[in-house]
Design a protein around this motif. Structure first.
Motif, short mmCIF file in Angstrom:
data_model
loop_
_atom_site.label_atom_id
_atom_site.label_comp_id
_atom_site.label_asym_id
_atom_site.label_seq_id
_atom_site.Cartn_x
_atom_site.Cartn_y
_atom_site.Cartn_z
N GLY A 13 8.18 -4.09 -14.08
CA GLY A 13 9.11 -5.17 -13.70
C GLY A 13 8.62 -6.06 -12.58
N VAL A 14 7.35 -5.90 -12.16
CA VAL A 14 6.83 -6.82 -11.14
C VAL A 14 6.47 -8.15 -11.84
CG1 VAL A 14 5.05 -7.29 -9.41
CG2 VAL A 14 5.87 -4.93 -9.76
N ILE A 20 12.21 -7.26 -7.32
CA ILE A 20 12.74 -5.99 -6.81
C ILE A 20 11.71 -4.88 -7.05
CG2 ILE A 20 14.52 -4.25 -7.24
CD1 ILE A 20 16.45 -6.68 -7.81
N LEU A 40 4.08 -8.51 -17.71
CA LEU A 40 4.69 -8.83 -19.01
C LEU A 40 3.67 -9.25 -20.07
CD1 LEU A 40 7.27 -9.29 -20.70
CD2 LEU A 40 7.38 -11.60 -19.74
N VAL A 65 8.25 -4.89 -23.55
CA VAL A 65 8.92 -3.78 -24.24
C VAL A 65 9.33 -4.16 -25.66
CG1 VAL A 65 9.70 -2.68 -22.11
CG2 VAL A 65 11.22 -4.29 -23.28
N ALA A 93 15.13 -6.97 -17.13
CA ALA A 93 16.33 -7.40 -17.85
C ALA A 93 16.02 -8.73 -18.50
CB ALA A 93 17.50 -7.54 -16.89
N PHE A 94 16.72 -8.98 -19.59
CA PHE A 94 16.55 -10.27 -20.27
C PHE A 94 17.81 -10.57 -21.07
CE2 PHE A 94 15.60 -12.86 -23.98
CZ PHE A 94 14.98 -13.94 -23.38
N ILE A 118 16.17 -5.05 -24.59
CA ILE A 118 15.19 -5.21 -23.49
C ILE A 118 15.71 -4.61 -22.18
CG2 ILE A 118 13.98 -6.92 -22.06
CD1 ILE A 118 13.73 -8.67 -24.57
N SER A 144 20.67 -2.07 -11.58
CA SER A 144 21.90 -2.63 -12.15
C SER A 144 22.53 -3.63 -11.18
CB SER A 144 22.87 -1.48 -12.47
OG SER A 144 23.94 -1.98 -13.24
N LYS A 162 24.87 -4.43 -18.25
CA LYS A 162 24.66 -3.51 -17.12
C LYS A 162 25.63 -2.33 -17.18
CE LYS A 162 21.27 -5.63 -14.91
NZ LYS A 162 19.89 -5.13 -15.05
N PRO A 190 23.17 -9.60 -4.77
CA PRO A 190 22.30 -10.66 -5.29
C PRO A 190 21.10 -10.96 -4.38
CG PRO A 190 24.38 -11.56 -4.49
CD PRO A 190 24.53 -10.08 -4.47
N THR A 193 15.46 -14.01 -6.94
CA THR A 193 14.26 -13.64 -7.71
C THR A 193 14.18 -14.57 -8.92
OG1 THR A 193 15.48 -12.11 -9.10
CG2 THR A 193 14.50 -11.19 -7.09
N ALA A 196 17.03 -13.94 -11.31
CA ALA A 196 18.31 -14.43 -10.78
C ALA A 196 18.46 -15.93 -11.00
CB ALA A 196 18.41 -14.09 -9.30
N PHE A 202 23.87 -19.49 -9.00
CA PHE A 202 23.49 -18.24 -8.31
C PHE A 202 23.70 -18.36 -6.80
CE2 PHE A 202 20.51 -15.10 -6.58
CZ PHE A 202 21.03 -13.97 -7.20
P1 NAD Z 1 12.23 -10.54 -11.66
O1 NAD Z 1 12.25 -11.81 -12.46
O2 NAD Z 1 11.30 -10.48 -10.53
O3 NAD Z 1 12.00 -9.29 -12.57
C1 NAD Z 1 12.47 -9.23 -13.91
C2 NAD Z 1 11.36 -8.56 -14.70
O4 NAD Z 1 11.78 -8.34 -16.05
C3 NAD Z 1 10.09 -9.43 -14.77
O5 NAD Z 1 9.00 -8.72 -14.24
C4 NAD Z 1 9.92 -9.66 -16.26
O6 NAD Z 1 8.57 -9.70 -16.66
C5 NAD Z 1 10.60 -8.41 -16.82
N1 NAD Z 1 10.89 -8.52 -18.25
C6 NAD Z 1 11.69 -9.42 -18.89
N2 NAD Z 1 11.59 -9.23 -20.23
C7 NAD Z 1 10.71 -8.19 -20.42
C8 NAD Z 1 10.17 -7.55 -21.56
N3 NAD Z 1 10.48 -7.93 -22.81
N4 NAD Z 1 9.29 -6.53 -21.38
C9 NAD Z 1 8.93 -6.14 -20.14
N5 NAD Z 1 9.39 -6.73 -19.02
C10 NAD Z 1 10.27 -7.75 -19.16
O7 NAD Z 1 13.76 -10.35 -11.16
P2 NAD Z 1 14.48 -9.12 -10.45
O8 NAD Z 1 15.70 -9.71 -9.87
O9 NAD Z 1 13.54 -8.37 -9.61
O10 NAD Z 1 14.96 -8.25 -11.68
C11 NAD Z 1 14.71 -6.86 -11.79
C12 NAD Z 1 15.97 -6.12 -12.21
O11 NAD Z 1 16.91 -6.18 -11.14
C13 NAD Z 1 16.69 -6.67 -13.43
O12 NAD Z 1 17.16 -5.58 -14.21
C14 NAD Z 1 17.86 -7.41 -12.83
O13 NAD Z 1 18.95 -7.52 -13.72
C15 NAD Z 1 18.18 -6.49 -11.68
N6 NAD Z 1 19.02 -7.02 -10.60
C16 NAD Z 1 18.70 -8.21 -9.99
C17 NAD Z 1 19.50 -8.67 -8.97
C18 NAD Z 1 19.21 -10.00 -8.31
O14 NAD Z 1 20.11 -10.57 -7.69
N7 NAD Z 1 17.99 -10.50 -8.38
C19 NAD Z 1 20.63 -7.95 -8.56
C20 NAD Z 1 20.92 -6.75 -9.19
C21 NAD Z 1 20.10 -6.29 -10.21
#
Ligand code: NAD
Length: 254
Positions: A13-14, A20, A40, A65, A93-94, A118, A144, A162, A190, A193, A196, A202
């Motif tokens: 998820g980087v 995160i 990705l 994935v 997440a997507f 996803i 989440s 979620k 929140p 990122t 987000a 947002f």
């Molecule tokens: P981010 O954009 O940095 O990370 C999202 C990641 O999801 C990316 O690395 C992306 O490549 C990956 N991804 C998307 N589709 C994919 C696929 N098909 N296969 C593999 N990887 C895939 O953003 P983030 O905010 O760090 O998100 C990480 C998690 O944290 C998510 O589940 C998000 O819902 C959750 N989250 C985010 C927040 C927020 O405010 N940013 C708050 C709570 C939870």
């Protein structure tokens, strides 16, 4: 207080230094864990590979994935290099844009299924591949958000997604506890990122979070990483199935 020295961690998820997952990777590394980091696709690689190198990641591989075989290839590499796995972080997440921006009532079956696949089912697939490698127990973490429990304006279809993720955490924790494998969700408030930025308005969510949270501080990726590192430690081995709010207390307020 605790050490992750020699523990093997797979971080999924980087996307960049704001992710995160990156906050978690640096915290796990700081406590002594060895890292495998995925990106990705070829477009993401130039952003992720330099970070992975900074963190001394021993395995750096692509993982979308939704592409057949890529997840298996990552776990094969983990088995070949380390022979085991101790920590799994699923921070992805997507949701298709059009569905994410509309009412939950209106979201398409295809969009809902894709978001669930996803964002949720991929965690189950990863846990299933991690299980035989977690021979000495282990920790599986996903990420989440409070929109799972309460209606958060503009969070829309990610709310039900979620909610499903959090339920998966509880069932997986119940099923794997006897093997010493713990399962958790980190639930930050929140954070700015890339993911987000796909959520409408947002900035309103950020403003509301810092105004209403008792600490008046937004969560940082370092806050989330610290919690991830602790949950991955042996000291936390009797905790499982939890949804851990890292939100300055926002979720306790009315
Ligand atoms: P981010 O954009 O940095 O990370 C999202 C990641 O999801 C990316 O690395 C992306 O490549 C990956 N991804 C998307 N589709 C994919 C696929 N098909 N296969 C593999 N990887 C895939 O953003 P983030 O905010 O760090 O998100 C990480 C998690 O944290 C998510 O589940 C998000 O819902 C959750 N989250 C985010 C927040 C927020 O405010 N940013 C708050 C709570 C939870």
């Amino acid at each position: 207080m605790f050490s992750l020295e020699g523990r093997k961690a797979l971080v999924v998820g980087v996307a960049n230094e704001h992710s995160i997952a990156w906050g978690c990777a640096t915290a796990l590394k700081a406590q002594g864990a060895d890292l495998a980091i995925t990106y990705l696709n070829a477009k993401a690689e130039p952003f992720v590979r330099p970070l992975a190198e900074t963190a001394g990641a021993e395995i750096v591989l692509p993982l979308d994935v939704s592409r057949a075989g890529e997840m298996e290839a990552v776990f094969d590499a983990v088995r070949d290099r380390w022979g085991r796995l101790d920590i799994l972080l699923h921070s992805i997440a997507f949701a298709p844009r059009q569905d994410l921006h509309g009412r939950v009532v209106d979201c398409s079956a295809e969009g809902f299924a894709q978001a669930m696949d996803i964002s949720v089912h991929s965690f189950l697939r990863m846990i299933r591949l991690a299980e035989p490698l977690m021979t000495d127990g282990g920790t599986c973490l996903s990420v989440s958000f409070f929109g799972s429990e309460r209606v958060v304006r503009h969070y829309n279809m990610m709310g039900p997604v979620k909610a499903a993720l959090e339920s998966v955490v509880r069932y997986a924790a119940a099923e794997l506890g006897e093997k010493g494998i713990t399962v958790h969700a980190l639930s930050p408030g929140p954070l700015k990122t890339r993911a987000a930025s796909g959520i409408d308005h947002f900035d309103e969510l950020l403003d509301a979070a810092s105004a209403r949270a008792p600490t008046h501080h937004l969560a940082t990726i370092e806050d989330v990483g610290a919690m991830a590192a602790f949950l991955a430690s042996r000291e936390a081995r009797n905790q499982t199935g939890g949804i851990h709010a890292i939100d300055g207390g926002f979720s306790i307020t009315a």
